[in-house]
Structures are given as C-alpha cells and as structure tokens.
Design an enzyme around this catalytic site. Structure first.
Site, mmCIF file in Angstrom:
data_model
loop_
_atom_site.group_PDB
_atom_site.id
_atom_site.type_symbol
_atom_site.label_atom_id
_atom_site.label_comp_id
_atom_site.label_asym_id
_atom_site.label_seq_id
_atom_site.Cartn_x
_atom_site.Cartn_y
_atom_site.Cartn_z
ATOM 1 N N ARG A 155 11.528 13.455 -6.420
ATOM 2 C CA ARG A 155 10.041 13.012 -6.532
ATOM 3 C C ARG A 155 9.807 12.302 -8.076
ATOM 4 N NH1 ARG A 155 4.839 16.649 -6.223
ATOM 5 N NH2 ARG A 155 6.137 18.104 -7.796
ATOM 6 N N ARG B 158 7.618 28.640 -8.351
ATOM 7 C CA ARG B 158 6.494 28.055 -7.680
ATOM 8 C C ARG B 158 6.290 28.376 -6.396
ATOM 9 N NH1 ARG B 158 7.152 21.872 -9.233
ATOM 10 N NH2 ARG B 158 5.386 21.571 -8.172
ATOM 11 N N ARG C 209 8.874 15.327 -13.119
ATOM 12 C CA ARG C 209 7.932 16.418 -13.595
ATOM 13 C C ARG C 209 8.591 17.698 -14.225
ATOM 14 N NH1 ARG C 209 3.309 17.428 -9.362
ATOM 15 N NH2 ARG C 209 3.519 19.390 -10.014
ATOM 16 N N LYS D 257 0.684 17.526 0.028
ATOM 17 C CA LYS D 257 -0.575 17.538 -0.125
ATOM 18 C C LYS D 257 -1.031 16.552 -0.852
ATOM 19 C CE LYS D 257 -0.515 21.255 -2.710
ATOM 20 N NZ LYS D 257 0.939 21.570 -2.959
ATOM 21 N N ARG E 299 -6.225 27.920 -4.747
ATOM 22 C CA ARG E 299 -4.763 28.480 -4.759
ATOM 23 C C ARG E 299 -4.756 29.895 -4.983
ATOM 24 N NH1 ARG E 299 -2.277 23.894 -6.987
ATOM 25 N NH2 ARG E 299 0.175 24.042 -6.863
HETATM 26 P P1 AP5 Z 1 3.786 15.315 -2.896
HETATM 27 O O1 AP5 Z 1 2.677 14.750 -1.952
HETATM 28 O O2 AP5 Z 1 3.937 15.054 -4.370
HETATM 29 O O3 AP5 Z 1 3.497 16.971 -2.642
HETATM 30 P P2 AP5 Z 1 2.310 18.160 -3.013
HETATM 31 O O4 AP5 Z 1 2.173 19.065 -1.930
HETATM 32 O O5 AP5 Z 1 1.262 17.426 -3.841
HETATM 33 O O6 AP5 Z 1 3.110 19.035 -4.292
HETATM 34 P P3 AP5 Z 1 2.918 19.220 -5.864
HETATM 35 O O7 AP5 Z 1 4.303 19.487 -6.451
HETATM 36 O O8 AP5 Z 1 2.062 18.284 -6.490
HETATM 37 O O9 AP5 Z 1 2.239 20.309 -5.333
HETATM 38 P P4 AP5 Z 1 1.904 21.653 -6.360
HETATM 39 O O10 AP5 Z 1 0.959 22.285 -5.404
HETATM 40 O O11 AP5 Z 1 3.041 22.388 -6.884
HETATM 41 O O12 AP5 Z 1 1.559 21.005 -7.743
HETATM 42 P P5 AP5 Z 1 0.185 20.794 -8.361
HETATM 43 O O13 AP5 Z 1 0.131 19.325 -9.229
HETATM 44 O O14 AP5 Z 1 -1.074 21.089 -7.449
HETATM 45 O O15 AP5 Z 1 5.141 15.089 -2.121
HETATM 46 C C1 AP5 Z 1 6.215 15.773 -2.652
HETATM 47 C C2 AP5 Z 1 7.533 14.703 -2.601
HETATM 48 O O16 AP5 Z 1 7.923 14.503 -1.236
HETATM 49 C C3 AP5 Z 1 7.121 13.302 -3.011
HETATM 50 O O17 AP5 Z 1 8.236 12.740 -3.619
HETATM 51 C C4 AP5 Z 1 6.529 12.653 -1.832
HETATM 52 O O18 AP5 Z 1 6.967 11.174 -2.205
HETATM 53 C C5 AP5 Z 1 7.601 13.295 -0.749
HETATM 54 N N1 AP5 Z 1 6.899 13.295 0.444
HETATM 55 C C6 AP5 Z 1 5.638 13.754 0.688
HETATM 56 N N2 AP5 Z 1 5.565 13.685 2.073
HETATM 57 C C7 AP5 Z 1 6.650 13.322 2.559
HETATM 58 C C8 AP5 Z 1 7.188 13.547 3.951
HETATM 59 N N3 AP5 Z 1 6.378 13.432 4.903
HETATM 60 N N4 AP5 Z 1 8.433 13.400 4.132
HETATM 61 C C9 AP5 Z 1 9.448 12.932 3.117
HETATM 62 N N5 AP5 Z 1 8.980 13.030 1.912
HETATM 63 C C10 AP5 Z 1 7.703 13.262 1.661
HETATM 64 O O19 AP5 Z 1 0.143 21.909 -9.617
HETATM 65 C C11 AP5 Z 1 0.994 22.051 -10.629
HETATM 66 C C12 AP5 Z 1 0.945 23.238 -11.446
HETATM 67 O O20 AP5 Z 1 -0.533 23.052 -11.957
HETATM 68 C C13 AP5 Z 1 0.878 24.589 -10.661
HETATM 69 O O21 AP5 Z 1 2.265 25.151 -10.683
HETATM 70 C C14 AP5 Z 1 -0.075 25.492 -11.611
HETATM 71 O O22 AP5 Z 1 0.467 26.020 -12.839
HETATM 72 C C15 AP5 Z 1 -1.195 24.542 -12.021
HETATM 73 N N6 AP5 Z 1 -2.351 24.480 -11.006
HETATM 74 C C16 AP5 Z 1 -2.880 23.496 -10.369
HETATM 75 N N7 AP5 Z 1 -3.825 23.823 -9.592
HETATM 76 C C17 AP5 Z 1 -4.052 24.993 -9.968
HETATM 77 C C18 AP5 Z 1 -4.874 26.086 -9.466
HETATM 78 N N8 AP5 Z 1 -5.900 25.709 -8.326
HETATM 79 N N9 AP5 Z 1 -4.820 27.120 -9.799
HETATM 80 C C19 AP5 Z 1 -4.066 27.737 -10.831
HETATM 81 N N10 AP5 Z 1 -2.982 26.787 -11.389
HETATM 82 C C20 AP5 Z 1 -3.092 25.648 -10.815
HETATM 83 MG MG MG Z 2 0.549 17.258 -5.824
#
Ligand code: AP5
Ligand code: MG
Ligand code: ZN
Length: 213
Positions: free
Chosen positions: A127, A171, A160, A13, A88
């Site tokens: 990552r 997660r 992370r 994402k 989410r």
């Molecule tokens: P990346 O692009 O980083 O993936 P992502 O979907 O952004 O993954 P996140 O881990 O950031 O998602 P998340 O939803 O768990 O975390 P968030 O920060 O939102 O890609 C991942 C890896 O793969 C990278 O190394 C990239 O280079 C590689 N990659 C990408 N595309 C690729 C491809 N096509 N092929 C190969 N490799 C590829 O949330 C973190 C925490 O915050 C949550 O757990 C929660 O506690 C809290 N939080 C955040 N938002 C909320 C909310 N709205 N409500 C409640 N809690 C929340």
């Molecule tokens: Mg992300």
C-alpha cells in the site's frame, strides 16, 4: 443512509468507503484519516494519536469518540455518512448507538469486508498512501501513473508508519480482540452484511451496491 464499514486492517474498508461515498453522495468519515491529518499538521491531538498508532494500538475511546461525534455533527453529515474505522470497540459502538437513538435514527448497514489474515500482510506492504488528499494506491493492484506520486494531487506517496510487518501483526491481534466482537453486535441488531473482500475491488463494490440498493 448511515453505513459502517467493518473489517480487519487492510481489508479494503477505505477503498470501498470512498466509492460508496461518491456513489451515494454522502461524506466518507475515517477516524484514521482524521488522526493522520492531525499528525501531519503537528496538532496536540496528532501527537497523542501517533503514540498509539505507531505501535498498532487503538487510540483511547474517549478521545476517539469525541472526534467522531464532532465530525458527524457537521452539516454535511445530516443526510448520512459512511464510517470507516469507527466504531472499533464495543464501548465506541454503544456511544454511537445512544447518540443515534437520541436523534431518533439508526445505523442502516454494517458492511463487514471479510479478508483472512494471510492476505492482509501482503496487501499492506504494497500500500502507498497520499497524506495530502487521502488517496490510496497499491504497487501491484492500483499503481499510480507515476511511481511515488499521487495521481489526484501530485503529492508524494508514503508507506504508512504503521504498515511495517511487525506493526501490522499487532494491529491484526488488536482487531481480533477488540473490533471483531462488533460483528456479533451488529448482527444482533439485524444490520450486518458480509461481503467477500478477497476478490477484485470492483467485485467487492458490486456486492456492496447490491446490498445498499
Ligand atoms: P485499504 O482500503 O487501505 O484498507 P483499510 O481496510 O482501509 O485498511 P487500513 O489500514 O486503513 O485499516 P486500519 O483499520 O488499520 O487503519 P485506520 O486508518 O482505520 O486497502 C489496503 C490495501 O489493499 C490498499 O493498498 C488497497 O489498494 C488494497 N486493496 C483494497 N482492496 C483490495 C482488493 N479487493 N484486492 C486487492 N487489493 C486491495 O486506523 C489506523 C490507526 O488509527 C489504528 O491502528 C488506531 O491506532 C487508530 N484508530 C483509527 N480509528 C480508531 C478508532 N475508532 N478507535 C481507536 N483507534 C483508532
Ligand atoms: Mg483505511
Ligand atoms: Zn493526493
């Protein structure tokens, strides 16, 4: 244009949202990035968020919604934005919806980046993230020029805290319980678009730009 990115943790994402933001000149709004910036700066919000994030749990809706509405009320968001990691939960989606309705606007696209659980765990362990500027790397797929150092700002790259295998598993289970129902929510509104997130990231991006036009 108002775009929502849906997908499991690690589906890509953030990777796609950054490219969308650049191409369409709209801000990339990631609640995860906002929380991490607060953790880094030692704010009260950061301390509260960290206690949930480290376990792979969601930060409570009330707090998250407040942060998000605050952010999208800023001037740079008036022509649209790409939301990454929000909503989410169904209650978060409902609050966003009623806020947009009040303004007489709506979500244009909800892009679901589809990646099976098996692929996710592998991706996350590779990552590396920059806590200073938010850039993301992968030790195999997107390596930085110098190991451990951000190409864009020269800061140190980290694994992370929530990318440890056990936390990733939690997660994923939280995702299936609380976030996956949003696929039906946005499908019912007629704005859902699915893209295959297992292919090369430029191919994922091409599929997305074909949809956005
Ligand atoms: P990346 O692009 O980083 O993936 P992502 O979907 O952004 O993954 P996140 O881990 O950031 O998602 P998340 O939803 O768990 O975390 P968030 O920060 O939102 O890609 C991942 C890896 O793969 C990278 O190394 C990239 O280079 C590689 N990659 C990408 N595309 C690729 C491809 N096509 N092929 C190969 N490799 C590829 O949330 C973190 C925490 O915050 C949550 O757990 C929660 O506690 C809290 N939080 C955040 N938002 C909320 C909310 N709205 N409500 C409640 N809690 C929340
Ligand atoms: Mg992300
Ligand atoms: Zn950086």
């Amino acid at each position: 244009m108002k775009i929502i990115m849906l997908g499991a943790p690690g589906a890509g994402k953030g990777t796609q949202a950054k490219m969308i933001a650049e191409k369409y000149s709209i801000p990339h709004v990631s609640t995860g990035d906002i929380f991490r910036a607060n953790i880094k700066n030692g704010t009260d919000l950061g301390k509260e968020a960290k206690s949930y994030m480290d376990k792979g749990e969601l930060v409570p809706d009330e707090l998250t919604v407040r942060i998000l509405l605050d952010r999208v009320a800023q001037e740079d968001c008036k022509n649209g934005y790409v939301l990454d990691g929000f909503p989410r939960t169904i209650p978060q989606a409902e609050v966003l919806q009623s806020e947009l309705n009040k303004q007489g606007t709506d979500v244009d696209f909800a892009i679901n980046v589809d990646v099976p659980d098996e692929n996710i765990i592998k991706r996350m362990s590779g990552r590396r993230a920059c806590v200073t500027c938010g850039a993301t790397y992968h030790i195999e797929h997107v390596p930085p020029k110098t190991e451990g150092i951000c190409d864009k700002c020269g800061s140190e790259l980290i694994l992370r805290d929530d990318d440890k295998e056990e936390t990733v598993k939690n997660r994923l289970s939280v995702y299936h319980d609380q976030t996956q129902p949003l696929i039906d929510f946005y499908s019912a509104k007629g704005v859902l678009k699915n893209v295959d997130g297992t292919v090369d990231m430029m191919d994922v991006f091409n599929a997305i730009t074909n949809i956005l036009g």
